[in-house]
Write a protein that holds these residues in place. Structure first.
Motif, PDB file in Angstrom:
ATOM      1  N   VAL A 168       0.918  -1.208   0.132  1.00 15.50           N
ATOM      2  CA  VAL A 168       0.096  -0.072  -0.002  1.00 15.50           C
ATOM      3  C   VAL A 168       0.810   1.359   0.006  1.00 15.50           C
ATOM      4  O   VAL A 168       0.576   2.240  -0.759  1.00 15.50           O
ATOM      5  N   GLU A 169       1.975   1.443   0.863  1.00 11.62           N
ATOM      6  CA  GLU A 169       2.667   2.719   0.857  1.00 11.62           C
ATOM      7  C   GLU A 169       3.626   2.686  -0.307  1.00 11.62           C
ATOM      8  O   GLU A 169       3.742   3.789  -0.813  1.00 11.62           O
ATOM      9  N   ASP A 170       3.943   1.564  -0.998  1.00  6.15           N
ATOM     10  CA  ASP A 170       4.900   1.578  -2.293  1.00  6.15           C
ATOM     11  C   ASP A 170       3.734   2.369  -3.489  1.00  6.15           C
ATOM     12  O   ASP A 170       3.943   3.014  -4.262  1.00  6.15           O
ATOM     13  N   ILE A 171       2.492   1.814  -3.511  1.00  6.47           N
ATOM     14  CA  ILE A 171       1.489   2.288  -4.291  1.00  6.47           C
ATOM     15  C   ILE A 171       1.013   3.929  -4.130  1.00  6.47           C
ATOM     16  O   ILE A 171       0.942   4.241  -5.109  1.00  6.47           O
ATOM     17  N   MET A 172       0.533   3.981  -2.941  1.00  3.07           N
ATOM     18  CA  MET A 172      -0.125   5.238  -2.635  1.00  3.07           C
ATOM     19  C   MET A 172       0.604   6.420  -2.152  1.00  3.07           C
ATOM     20  O   MET A 172       0.403   7.544  -2.265  1.00  3.07           O
ATOM     21  N   VAL A 173       1.744   5.840  -1.288  1.00  8.97           N
ATOM     22  CA  VAL A 173       2.524   6.967  -0.621  1.00  8.97           C
ATOM     23  C   VAL A 173       3.881   7.180  -1.432  1.00  8.97           C
ATOM     24  O   VAL A 173       4.181   8.317  -1.933  1.00  8.97           O
ATOM     25  N   ASN A 174       4.765   6.194  -1.900  1.00  9.96           N
ATOM     26  CA  ASN A 174       5.743   6.323  -2.762  1.00  9.96           C
ATOM     27  C   ASN A 174       5.553   6.318  -4.132  1.00  9.96           C
ATOM     28  O   ASN A 174       6.723   6.490  -4.948  1.00  9.96           O
ATOM     29  N   ASP A 175       4.278   6.322  -4.843  1.00  7.62           N
ATOM     30  CA  ASP A 175       4.123   6.340  -6.135  1.00  7.62           C
ATOM     31  C   ASP A 175       4.874   5.425  -7.110  1.00  7.62           C
ATOM     32  O   ASP A 175       5.276   6.014  -8.112  1.00  7.62           O
ATOM     33  N   LYS A 176       4.777   4.477  -6.789  1.00  6.84           N
ATOM     34  CA  LYS A 176       5.635   3.330  -7.521  1.00  6.84           C
ATOM     35  C   LYS A 176       5.044   3.088  -8.990  1.00  6.84           C
ATOM     36  O   LYS A 176       5.966   2.927  -9.926  1.00  6.84           O
ATOM     37  N   PHE A 177       3.809   3.394  -8.958  1.00 11.87           N
ATOM     38  CA  PHE A 177       3.173   3.244 -10.265  1.00 11.87           C
ATOM     39  C   PHE A 177       2.482   4.636 -10.757  1.00 11.87           C
ATOM     40  O   PHE A 177       1.717   4.528 -11.640  1.00 11.87           O
ATOM     41  N   GLY A 178       2.983   5.570  -9.983  1.00 11.30           N
ATOM     42  CA  GLY A 178       2.459   7.174 -10.672  1.00 11.30           C
ATOM     43  C   GLY A 178       0.817   7.035 -10.246  1.00 11.30           C
ATOM     44  O   GLY A 178       0.515   6.614  -9.256  1.00 11.30           O
ATOM     45  N   GLU A 179       0.336   7.838 -11.075  1.00 12.60           N
ATOM     46  CA  GLU A 179      -1.174   8.274 -11.123  1.00 12.60           C
ATOM     47  C   GLU A 179      -1.930   6.788 -10.921  1.00 12.60           C
ATOM     48  O   GLU A 179      -3.107   7.038 -10.384  1.00 12.60           O
ATOM     49  N   ALA A 180      -1.492   5.911 -11.286  1.00 15.08           N
ATOM     50  CA  ALA A 180      -2.471   4.470 -11.061  1.00 15.08           C
ATOM     51  C   ALA A 180      -2.420   4.144  -9.754  1.00 15.08           C
ATOM     52  O   ALA A 180      -3.286   3.427  -9.680  1.00 15.08           O
ATOM     53  N   GLY A 181      -1.627   4.643  -8.956  1.00 11.76           N
ATOM     54  CA  GLY A 181      -1.797   4.092  -7.406  1.00 11.76           C
ATOM     55  C   GLY A 181      -2.690   5.205  -6.684  1.00 11.76           C
ATOM     56  O   GLY A 181      -2.451   5.320  -5.300  1.00 11.76           O
ATOM     57  N   SER A 182      -3.432   6.070  -7.222  1.00 15.95           N
ATOM     58  CA  SER A 182      -4.178   7.056  -6.463  1.00 15.95           C
ATOM     59  C   SER A 182      -5.421   6.267  -5.700  1.00 15.95           C
ATOM     60  O   SER A 182      -6.093   7.000  -4.991  1.00 15.95           O
ATOM     61  N   GLN A 183      -5.695   5.089  -6.213  1.00  7.95           N
ATOM     62  CA  GLN A 183      -6.655   4.523  -5.496  1.00  7.95           C
ATOM     63  C   GLN A 183      -6.139   2.994  -5.809  1.00  7.95           C
ATOM     64  O   GLN A 183      -5.467   2.535  -6.728  1.00  7.95           O
ATOM     65  N   VAL A 184      -6.538   2.118  -4.601  1.00 14.76           N
ATOM     66  CA  VAL A 184      -6.156   0.801  -4.601  1.00 14.76           C
ATOM     67  C   VAL A 184      -7.455  -0.199  -4.274  1.00 14.76           C
ATOM     68  O   VAL A 184      -8.496   0.314  -3.652  1.00 14.76           O
ATOM     69  N   VAL A 185      -7.417  -1.264  -4.855  1.00 16.39           N
ATOM     70  CA  VAL A 185      -8.238  -2.177  -4.865  1.00 16.39           C
ATOM     71  C   VAL A 185      -7.595  -3.442  -3.891  1.00 16.39           C
ATOM     72  O   VAL A 185      -6.572  -4.052  -4.189  1.00 16.39           O
ATOM     73  N   ILE A 186      -8.185  -3.782  -2.689  1.00 20.53           N
ATOM     74  CA  ILE A 186      -7.855  -4.761  -1.815  1.00 20.53           C
ATOM     75  C   ILE A 186      -8.870  -6.025  -2.141  1.00 20.53           C
ATOM     76  O   ILE A 186     -10.103  -5.806  -1.795  1.00 20.53           O
ATOM     77  N   GLU A 187      -8.464  -7.145  -2.453  1.00 20.88           N
ATOM     78  CA  GLU A 187      -9.408  -8.175  -2.551  1.00 20.88           C
ATOM     79  C   GLU A 187      -8.841  -9.410  -2.078  1.00 20.88           C
ATOM     80  O   GLU A 187      -7.644  -9.783  -1.802  1.00 20.88           O
ATOM     81  N   GLU A 188      -9.912 -10.415  -1.675  1.00 24.72           N
ATOM     82  CA  GLU A 188      -9.467 -11.902  -1.184  1.00 24.72           C
ATOM     83  C   GLU A 188      -8.677 -12.587  -2.401  1.00 24.72           C
ATOM     84  O   GLU A 188      -8.697 -12.444  -3.615  1.00 24.72           O
TER      85      GLU A 188
END
Length: 422
Positions: A168-188
Protein backbone atom coordinates in the motif's frame (compact mmCIF):
# COMPACT_ATOMS: atom_id res chain seq x y z
CA UNK A 1 -6.26 -1.40 -48.18
CA UNK A 2 -4.04 0.53 -45.76
CA UNK A 3 -3.92 -0.20 -42.02
CA UNK A 4 -2.41 1.62 -39.05
CA UNK A 5 -1.43 -0.36 -35.95
CA UNK A 6 -0.76 1.66 -32.80
CA UNK A 7 1.83 0.19 -30.44
CA UNK A 8 5.43 -0.97 -30.14
CA UNK A 9 5.57 -4.51 -28.75
CA UNK A 10 5.53 -8.14 -29.72
CA UNK A 11 1.73 -7.98 -29.85
CA UNK A 12 1.81 -5.35 -32.59
CA UNK A 13 4.44 -7.28 -34.57
CA UNK A 14 2.19 -10.37 -34.38
CA UNK A 15 -0.97 -8.48 -35.40
CA UNK A 16 0.84 -7.03 -38.44
CA UNK A 17 2.27 -10.47 -39.35
CA UNK A 18 -1.19 -12.08 -39.19
CA UNK A 19 -2.98 -9.28 -41.08
CA UNK A 20 -0.41 -9.33 -43.90
CA UNK A 21 -1.52 -12.86 -44.78
CA UNK A 22 -4.51 -11.15 -46.46
CA UNK A 23 -3.76 -10.06 -50.03
CA UNK A 24 -6.24 -7.16 -49.80
CA UNK A 25 -3.84 -5.34 -47.49
CA UNK A 26 -1.50 -3.16 -49.49
CA UNK A 27 0.38 -1.49 -46.64
CA UNK A 28 0.56 -1.57 -42.85
CA UNK A 29 2.00 1.29 -40.82
CA UNK A 30 3.03 0.56 -37.23
CA UNK A 31 3.41 3.51 -34.86
CA UNK A 32 6.00 3.37 -33.45
CA UNK A 33 6.63 -0.34 -34.08
CA UNK A 34 9.98 -2.04 -33.55
CA UNK A 35 12.76 -3.84 -35.42
CA UNK A 36 10.52 -6.85 -36.10
CA UNK A 37 7.59 -4.99 -37.61
CA UNK A 38 10.02 -2.93 -39.72
CA UNK A 39 11.30 -6.14 -41.34
CA UNK A 40 7.87 -7.32 -42.51
CA UNK A 41 7.19 -6.96 -46.22
CA UNK A 42 4.67 -4.18 -46.97
CA UNK A 43 5.05 -2.80 -43.42
CA UNK A 44 6.59 0.47 -42.31
CA UNK A 45 7.30 1.89 -38.87
CA UNK A 46 6.30 5.51 -38.37
CA UNK A 47 7.36 7.84 -35.60
CA UNK A 48 4.47 9.98 -34.39
CA UNK A 49 4.05 12.16 -31.37
CA UNK A 50 2.20 10.03 -28.78
CA UNK A 51 -0.84 12.24 -29.07
CA UNK A 52 -4.30 11.31 -30.32
CA UNK A 53 -4.47 14.27 -32.72
CA UNK A 54 -1.19 13.18 -34.34
CA UNK A 55 -2.68 9.74 -35.04
CA UNK A 56 -5.86 11.31 -36.46
CA UNK A 57 -3.80 13.57 -38.74
CA UNK A 58 -1.67 10.66 -39.96
CA UNK A 59 -4.76 8.53 -40.67
CA UNK A 60 -6.35 11.31 -42.71
CA UNK A 61 -3.21 12.30 -44.63
CA UNK A 62 -2.37 8.69 -45.51
CA UNK A 63 -5.96 7.61 -46.25
CA UNK A 64 -5.88 4.83 -43.67
CA UNK A 65 -8.80 2.41 -44.06
CA UNK A 66 -8.56 0.83 -40.59
CA UNK A 67 -6.70 1.54 -37.34
CA UNK A 68 -6.02 -1.20 -34.78
CA UNK A 69 -5.00 -0.03 -31.29
CA UNK A 70 -2.68 -2.06 -29.09
CA UNK A 71 -1.93 0.65 -26.53
CA UNK A 72 -4.16 0.61 -23.44
CA UNK A 73 -3.11 4.14 -22.49
CA UNK A 74 -4.45 5.69 -25.71
CA UNK A 75 -7.68 3.68 -25.47
CA UNK A 76 -8.31 5.03 -21.97
CA UNK A 77 -7.58 8.56 -23.21
CA UNK A 78 -10.27 8.20 -25.90
CA UNK A 79 -8.46 7.60 -29.20
CA UNK A 80 -11.45 5.60 -30.51
CA UNK A 81 -13.93 8.41 -29.80
CA UNK A 82 -11.70 10.95 -31.57
CA UNK A 83 -11.25 8.75 -34.64
CA UNK A 84 -15.00 8.15 -34.87
CA UNK A 85 -15.67 11.89 -34.59
CA UNK A 86 -13.43 12.26 -37.64
CA UNK A 87 -15.24 9.43 -39.45
CA UNK A 88 -12.20 7.18 -39.36
CA UNK A 89 -12.62 3.42 -38.89
CA UNK A 90 -10.93 2.16 -35.72
CA UNK A 91 -11.00 -1.19 -33.90
CA UNK A 92 -11.07 -0.81 -30.14
CA UNK A 93 -13.24 0.27 -27.17
CA UNK A 94 -14.47 3.82 -26.79
CA UNK A 95 -13.51 5.76 -23.68
CA UNK A 96 -16.66 4.63 -21.88
CA UNK A 97 -15.72 0.96 -22.34
CA UNK A 98 -11.94 1.34 -21.97
CA UNK A 99 -12.44 2.32 -18.31
CA UNK A 100 -13.11 -1.38 -17.65
CA UNK A 101 -9.34 -1.71 -17.97
CA UNK A 102 -8.35 1.82 -17.00
CA UNK A 103 -9.86 1.63 -13.51
CA UNK A 104 -9.83 -1.60 -11.52
CA UNK A 105 -12.13 0.09 -8.99
CA UNK A 106 -14.68 0.84 -11.74
CA UNK A 107 -14.41 -2.67 -13.21
CA UNK A 108 -14.92 -4.35 -9.82
CA UNK A 109 -18.05 -2.27 -9.23
CA UNK A 110 -19.22 -3.15 -12.78
CA UNK A 111 -18.75 -6.86 -12.00
CA UNK A 112 -20.73 -6.52 -8.79
CA UNK A 113 -23.52 -4.55 -10.48
CA UNK A 114 -24.03 -7.12 -13.25
CA UNK A 115 -23.61 -10.28 -11.15
CA UNK A 116 -20.26 -11.32 -12.62
CA UNK A 117 -18.50 -13.83 -10.41
CA UNK A 118 -15.43 -12.16 -8.88
CA UNK A 119 -13.40 -12.01 -5.66
CA UNK A 120 -14.72 -10.06 -2.62
CA UNK A 121 -13.07 -6.61 -2.58
CA UNK A 122 -12.78 -3.17 -0.99
CA UNK A 123 -11.69 0.12 -2.63
CA UNK A 124 -9.59 2.77 -0.88
CA UNK A 125 -8.65 6.35 -1.81
CA UNK A 126 -6.36 6.94 1.19
CA UNK A 127 -3.37 4.88 2.33
CA UNK A 128 -4.22 5.20 6.03
CA UNK A 129 -7.71 3.76 5.47
CA UNK A 130 -6.31 0.85 3.47
CA UNK A 131 -3.71 0.10 6.16
CA UNK A 132 -6.35 0.29 8.91
CA UNK A 133 -8.45 -2.24 6.97
CA UNK A 134 -5.45 -4.55 6.51
CA UNK A 135 -4.63 -4.48 10.24
CA UNK A 136 -8.08 -5.93 10.90
CA UNK A 137 -7.85 -8.38 7.96
CA UNK A 138 -7.36 -12.02 8.92
CA UNK A 139 -7.23 -13.92 5.61
CA UNK A 140 -3.68 -13.71 4.24
CA UNK A 141 -2.44 -13.85 1.54
CA UNK A 142 -4.32 -10.84 0.15
CA UNK A 143 -4.25 -9.16 -3.27
CA UNK A 144 -3.47 -5.44 -3.54
CA UNK A 145 -3.93 -3.69 -6.89
CA UNK A 146 -3.15 -0.20 -8.14
CA UNK A 147 -6.47 0.81 -9.68
CA UNK A 148 -5.05 2.49 -12.79
CA UNK A 149 -2.86 1.32 -15.67
CA UNK A 150 0.49 -0.04 -14.50
CA UNK A 151 1.76 -2.03 -17.53
CA UNK A 152 0.73 -5.35 -15.97
CA UNK A 153 2.89 -4.78 -12.89
CA UNK A 154 0.50 -3.12 -10.42
CA UNK A 155 -0.73 -6.28 -8.69
CA UNK A 156 0.93 -7.49 -5.48
CA UNK A 157 0.08 -10.67 -3.58
CA UNK A 158 0.99 -9.95 0.05
CA UNK A 159 1.66 -13.02 2.19
CA UNK A 160 1.30 -11.21 5.53
CA UNK A 161 0.44 -7.86 7.12
CA UNK A 162 3.97 -6.47 6.78
CA UNK A 163 4.06 -7.15 3.02
CA UNK A 164 0.53 -5.78 2.62
CA UNK A 165 1.33 -2.49 4.38
CA UNK A 166 4.52 -2.11 2.30
CA UNK A 167 2.51 -2.72 -0.90
CA UNK A 168 0.00 0.00 0.00
CA UNK A 169 2.80 2.43 0.90
CA UNK A 170 4.68 1.67 -2.33
CA UNK A 171 1.56 2.22 -4.42
CA UNK A 172 -0.12 5.15 -2.64
CA UNK A 173 2.66 6.96 -0.76
CA UNK A 174 5.84 6.29 -2.75
CA UNK A 175 4.02 6.51 -6.12
CA UNK A 176 5.69 3.37 -7.49
CA UNK A 177 3.13 3.24 -10.30
CA UNK A 178 2.49 6.99 -10.57
CA UNK A 179 -1.10 8.15 -10.99
CA UNK A 180 -2.22 4.51 -11.34
CA UNK A 181 -1.84 4.19 -7.57
CA UNK A 182 -4.06 7.06 -6.44
CA UNK A 183 -6.65 4.41 -5.59
CA UNK A 184 -6.16 0.78 -4.51
CA UNK A 185 -8.34 -2.30 -4.65
CA UNK A 186 -7.82 -4.88 -1.90
CA UNK A 187 -9.40 -8.24 -2.61
CA UNK A 188 -9.50 -11.80 -1.37
CA UNK A 189 -6.82 -14.14 -2.67
CA UNK A 190 -8.21 -16.85 -4.92
CA UNK A 191 -6.24 -20.08 -4.97
CA UNK A 192 -6.29 -21.74 -8.35
CA UNK A 193 -5.04 -21.61 -11.94
CA UNK A 194 -5.21 -18.50 -14.10
CA UNK A 195 -6.43 -18.48 -17.68
CA UNK A 196 -6.60 -15.79 -20.35
CA UNK A 197 -9.52 -15.72 -22.76
CA UNK A 198 -9.25 -13.13 -25.52
CA UNK A 199 -12.44 -12.34 -27.39
CA UNK A 200 -13.84 -10.16 -30.17
CA UNK A 201 -17.04 -8.19 -29.76
CA UNK A 202 -19.34 -6.02 -31.84
CA UNK A 203 -21.41 -5.21 -28.72
CA UNK A 204 -24.15 -7.54 -29.98
CA UNK A 205 -22.18 -10.71 -29.20
CA UNK A 206 -18.87 -11.67 -27.63
CA UNK A 207 -16.93 -14.35 -29.54
CA UNK A 208 -14.25 -15.98 -27.37
CA UNK A 209 -10.94 -17.04 -28.92
CA UNK A 210 -8.77 -19.98 -27.91
CA UNK A 211 -7.79 -20.02 -24.22
CA UNK A 212 -4.22 -19.30 -23.08
CA UNK A 213 -2.13 -19.69 -19.94
CA UNK A 214 0.12 -16.74 -19.10
CA UNK A 215 3.17 -16.87 -16.80
CA UNK A 216 3.40 -13.48 -15.08
CA UNK A 217 6.20 -13.84 -12.53
CA UNK A 218 9.85 -13.23 -13.35
CA UNK A 219 11.06 -16.46 -11.72
CA UNK A 220 10.42 -20.16 -12.22
CA UNK A 221 7.50 -21.71 -10.31
CA UNK A 222 5.77 -18.30 -10.29
CA UNK A 223 8.24 -16.60 -7.94
CA UNK A 224 9.50 -13.03 -7.75
CA UNK A 225 8.08 -9.82 -9.18
CA UNK A 226 5.12 -9.52 -11.53
CA UNK A 227 6.03 -8.70 -15.13
CA UNK A 228 4.09 -7.92 -18.29
CA UNK A 229 4.33 -11.66 -19.05
CA UNK A 230 7.20 -14.16 -19.38
CA UNK A 231 5.50 -16.68 -21.64
CA UNK A 232 2.25 -18.28 -22.72
CA UNK A 233 0.85 -21.59 -23.91
CA UNK A 234 -2.34 -22.10 -25.91
CA UNK A 235 -4.76 -23.76 -25.55
CA UNK A 236 -4.80 -23.69 -21.75
CA UNK A 237 -5.09 -27.34 -20.57
CA UNK A 238 -7.03 -26.27 -17.46
CA UNK A 239 -9.85 -24.72 -19.53
CA UNK A 240 -12.01 -27.82 -19.87
CA UNK A 241 -15.48 -27.78 -21.46
CA UNK A 242 -16.96 -27.49 -17.95
CA UNK A 243 -14.75 -24.50 -17.10
CA UNK A 244 -15.48 -22.86 -20.45
CA UNK A 245 -19.25 -23.23 -20.05
CA UNK A 246 -19.07 -21.82 -16.53
CA UNK A 247 -17.00 -18.89 -17.85
CA UNK A 248 -19.61 -18.18 -20.53
CA UNK A 249 -22.56 -18.38 -18.13
CA UNK A 250 -21.17 -16.52 -15.09
CA UNK A 251 -18.71 -14.09 -16.71
CA UNK A 252 -19.00 -13.59 -20.47
CA UNK A 253 -22.78 -13.37 -20.84
CA UNK A 254 -23.36 -10.99 -17.88
CA UNK A 255 -20.43 -8.86 -19.17
CA UNK A 256 -22.21 -8.49 -22.51
CA UNK A 257 -25.43 -7.50 -20.72
CA UNK A 258 -23.48 -4.90 -18.72
CA UNK A 259 -21.80 -3.47 -21.82
CA UNK A 260 -25.17 -3.12 -23.54
CA UNK A 261 -26.87 -1.64 -20.44
CA UNK A 262 -24.07 0.93 -19.99
CA UNK A 263 -24.19 1.97 -23.66
CA UNK A 264 -20.62 0.87 -24.38
CA UNK A 265 -21.18 0.40 -28.11
CA UNK A 266 -17.89 -0.52 -29.82
CA UNK A 267 -16.09 -3.00 -32.04
CA UNK A 268 -12.98 -4.41 -30.44
CA UNK A 269 -11.42 -6.84 -28.02
CA UNK A 270 -12.28 -7.92 -24.49
CA UNK A 271 -9.62 -9.91 -22.65
CA UNK A 272 -10.93 -11.89 -19.69
CA UNK A 273 -8.37 -12.79 -17.02
CA UNK A 274 -10.00 -15.63 -15.05
CA UNK A 275 -9.12 -17.84 -12.08
CA UNK A 276 -10.17 -21.49 -12.02
CA UNK A 277 -10.68 -22.56 -8.40
CA UNK A 278 -12.29 -25.40 -6.45
CA UNK A 279 -15.21 -23.00 -5.80
CA UNK A 280 -15.70 -22.25 -9.49
CA UNK A 281 -14.49 -19.83 -12.16
CA UNK A 282 -13.93 -16.19 -11.15
CA UNK A 283 -13.15 -13.06 -13.16
CA UNK A 284 -9.93 -11.34 -12.07
CA UNK A 285 -9.83 -8.44 -14.54
CA UNK A 286 -10.67 -7.09 -17.96
CA UNK A 287 -8.20 -5.84 -20.52
CA UNK A 288 -9.78 -4.06 -23.45
CA UNK A 289 -7.24 -5.01 -26.12
CA UNK A 290 -5.30 -8.07 -27.19
CA UNK A 291 -2.96 -9.34 -24.49
CA UNK A 292 0.81 -9.39 -24.71
CA UNK A 293 2.28 -12.06 -24.95
CA UNK A 294 -1.03 -14.02 -25.28
CA UNK A 295 -1.50 -12.66 -28.82
CA UNK A 296 1.81 -14.22 -29.89
CA UNK A 297 0.57 -17.68 -28.84
CA UNK A 298 -3.09 -17.43 -29.92
CA UNK A 299 -3.05 -15.74 -33.35
CA UNK A 300 -0.73 -18.31 -34.99
CA UNK A 301 -3.35 -20.99 -34.19
CA UNK A 302 -6.22 -19.01 -35.77
CA UNK A 303 -7.30 -20.50 -39.12
CA UNK A 304 -9.51 -17.53 -40.00
CA UNK A 305 -8.30 -14.42 -41.68
CA UNK A 306 -7.91 -11.77 -38.94
CA UNK A 307 -9.26 -9.01 -41.16
CA UNK A 308 -12.43 -11.08 -41.71
CA UNK A 309 -13.08 -11.10 -37.94
CA UNK A 310 -12.47 -7.37 -37.64
CA UNK A 311 -14.68 -6.46 -40.61
CA UNK A 312 -17.47 -8.74 -39.32
CA UNK A 313 -17.36 -6.74 -36.08
CA UNK A 314 -17.91 -3.47 -37.95
CA UNK A 315 -20.76 -5.03 -39.93
CA UNK A 316 -22.31 -6.25 -36.62
CA UNK A 317 -22.21 -9.77 -38.08
CA UNK A 318 -19.68 -11.37 -35.75
CA UNK A 319 -22.28 -13.96 -34.70
CA UNK A 320 -22.27 -15.32 -38.28
CA UNK A 321 -18.52 -16.05 -38.36
CA UNK A 322 -17.37 -19.62 -37.80
CA UNK A 323 -14.10 -19.17 -35.89
CA UNK A 324 -11.77 -22.06 -36.75
CA UNK A 325 -8.60 -23.20 -34.98
CA UNK A 326 -5.67 -25.36 -36.02
CA UNK A 327 -5.63 -28.57 -34.00
CA UNK A 328 -2.18 -27.70 -32.71
CA UNK A 329 -0.49 -26.28 -29.60
CA UNK A 330 1.64 -23.16 -29.23
CA UNK A 331 4.25 -22.07 -26.71
CA UNK A 332 5.64 -18.53 -26.52
CA UNK A 333 8.75 -17.83 -24.41
CA UNK A 334 9.84 -14.26 -23.67
CA UNK A 335 13.53 -13.33 -23.67
CA UNK A 336 14.12 -10.32 -21.41
CA UNK A 337 16.95 -7.96 -20.57
CA UNK A 338 18.91 -8.54 -17.36
CA UNK A 339 17.28 -6.68 -14.46
CA UNK A 340 13.75 -6.68 -15.93
CA UNK A 341 11.10 -5.81 -14.65
CA UNK A 342 13.02 -3.15 -12.72
CA UNK A 343 16.23 -1.54 -14.01
CA UNK A 344 17.59 -2.99 -17.22
CA UNK A 345 20.13 -2.00 -19.84
CA UNK A 346 19.40 -1.12 -23.48
CA UNK A 347 21.64 -1.12 -26.55
CA UNK A 348 23.13 -4.64 -26.41
CA UNK A 349 23.73 -6.38 -29.74
CA UNK A 350 21.36 -9.26 -30.56
CA UNK A 351 22.66 -12.12 -32.71
CA UNK A 352 21.01 -15.18 -34.22
CA UNK A 353 17.72 -13.58 -35.24
CA UNK A 354 17.78 -15.29 -38.65
CA UNK A 355 17.80 -18.77 -37.11
CA UNK A 356 14.06 -19.41 -37.28
CA UNK A 357 12.11 -21.29 -39.92
CA UNK A 358 8.43 -20.38 -40.21
CA UNK A 359 7.85 -23.41 -42.45
CA UNK A 360 8.99 -25.55 -39.51
CA UNK A 361 6.45 -23.83 -37.22
CA UNK A 362 9.09 -21.65 -35.52
CA UNK A 363 8.07 -18.01 -35.16
CA UNK A 364 9.94 -14.98 -33.88
CA UNK A 365 8.24 -11.79 -32.75
CA UNK A 366 10.29 -8.80 -31.65
CA UNK A 367 9.12 -6.88 -28.58
CA UNK A 368 11.81 -4.42 -27.44
CA UNK A 369 14.53 -4.17 -30.09
CA UNK A 370 15.63 -1.63 -32.71
CA UNK A 371 17.63 -1.91 -35.93
CA UNK A 372 20.50 0.56 -36.11
CA UNK A 373 23.77 0.62 -38.11
CA UNK A 374 23.00 -2.82 -39.59
CA UNK A 375 22.61 -4.35 -36.12
CA UNK A 376 19.74 -5.43 -33.91
CA UNK A 377 19.95 -3.84 -30.46
CA UNK A 378 17.96 -4.40 -27.27
CA UNK A 379 15.57 -1.52 -26.65
CA UNK A 380 13.22 -2.67 -23.87
CA UNK A 381 12.73 -4.99 -20.92
CA UNK A 382 10.94 -7.70 -22.88
CA UNK A 383 13.19 -8.05 -25.91
CA UNK A 384 11.70 -10.82 -28.03
CA UNK A 385 9.28 -13.76 -28.17
CA UNK A 386 10.05 -17.17 -29.63
CA UNK A 387 7.00 -19.24 -30.53
CA UNK A 388 6.87 -22.94 -31.27
CA UNK A 389 3.86 -24.69 -32.85
CA UNK A 390 3.47 -28.43 -32.42
CA UNK A 391 1.06 -31.35 -32.46
CA UNK A 392 1.65 -31.72 -28.70
CA UNK A 393 2.37 -29.16 -25.96
CA UNK A 394 5.85 -30.65 -25.54
CA UNK A 395 6.71 -30.34 -29.22
CA UNK A 396 5.64 -26.68 -29.13
CA UNK A 397 7.78 -26.07 -26.00
CA UNK A 398 10.83 -27.71 -27.54
CA UNK A 399 10.61 -25.59 -30.69
CA UNK A 400 10.21 -22.34 -28.73
CA UNK A 401 13.18 -23.09 -26.46
CA UNK A 402 15.38 -24.42 -29.28
CA UNK A 403 14.88 -21.17 -31.15
CA UNK A 404 15.50 -19.00 -28.09
CA UNK A 405 18.75 -20.86 -27.38
CA UNK A 406 20.04 -19.89 -30.85
CA UNK A 407 19.54 -16.16 -30.14
CA UNK A 408 21.92 -14.24 -27.91
CA UNK A 409 22.36 -10.85 -26.29
CA UNK A 410 24.25 -9.76 -23.21
CA UNK A 411 22.33 -10.59 -20.01
CA UNK A 412 19.60 -12.59 -21.82
CA UNK A 413 17.20 -14.08 -19.30
CA UNK A 414 14.15 -16.31 -19.73
CA UNK A 415 12.11 -18.69 -17.64
CA UNK A 416 12.82 -22.35 -18.28
CA UNK A 417 9.42 -23.67 -17.12
CA UNK A 418 6.99 -22.03 -19.56
CA UNK A 419 4.30 -24.55 -20.44
CA UNK A 420 5.28 -27.13 -17.84
CA UNK A 421 2.10 -28.71 -16.52
CA UNK A 422 2.40 -30.02 -12.99
Amino acid sequence: MKILIVGAGGREHTIAWKLLKNDKIKKIYIAPGNAGSEMLENAENVTLENDINAYVRFAKENEIDLTFVGSEELLVKGIVDEFKKNRLKIFGPNKKAAILEGSKAYSKNFMKKYGIKTAIYEIFNKAENAIKFLKEYKEFPVVIKASGLAAGKGVIIAQNLKEAVKAVEDIMVNDKFGEAGSQVVIEEFLNGVEASILSFTDSKVIVPLLSAKDHKKIGENETGLNTGGMGVISPNPYVTNTVFNEFKENIMEPTLKGIQAEGMDFEGVIFFGIMITEKGVYLLEYNMRLGDPETQAVLPLLENDLLELIESSFDKKLSEVNVRWKELHSCCVVGVAEGYPENYKKGDIITGLDNFDENNNELLFIAGAKYENNQFLTNGGRVLNTVGIGTTPNEAREKAYNLLNKINFNGKYFRKDIGEIK
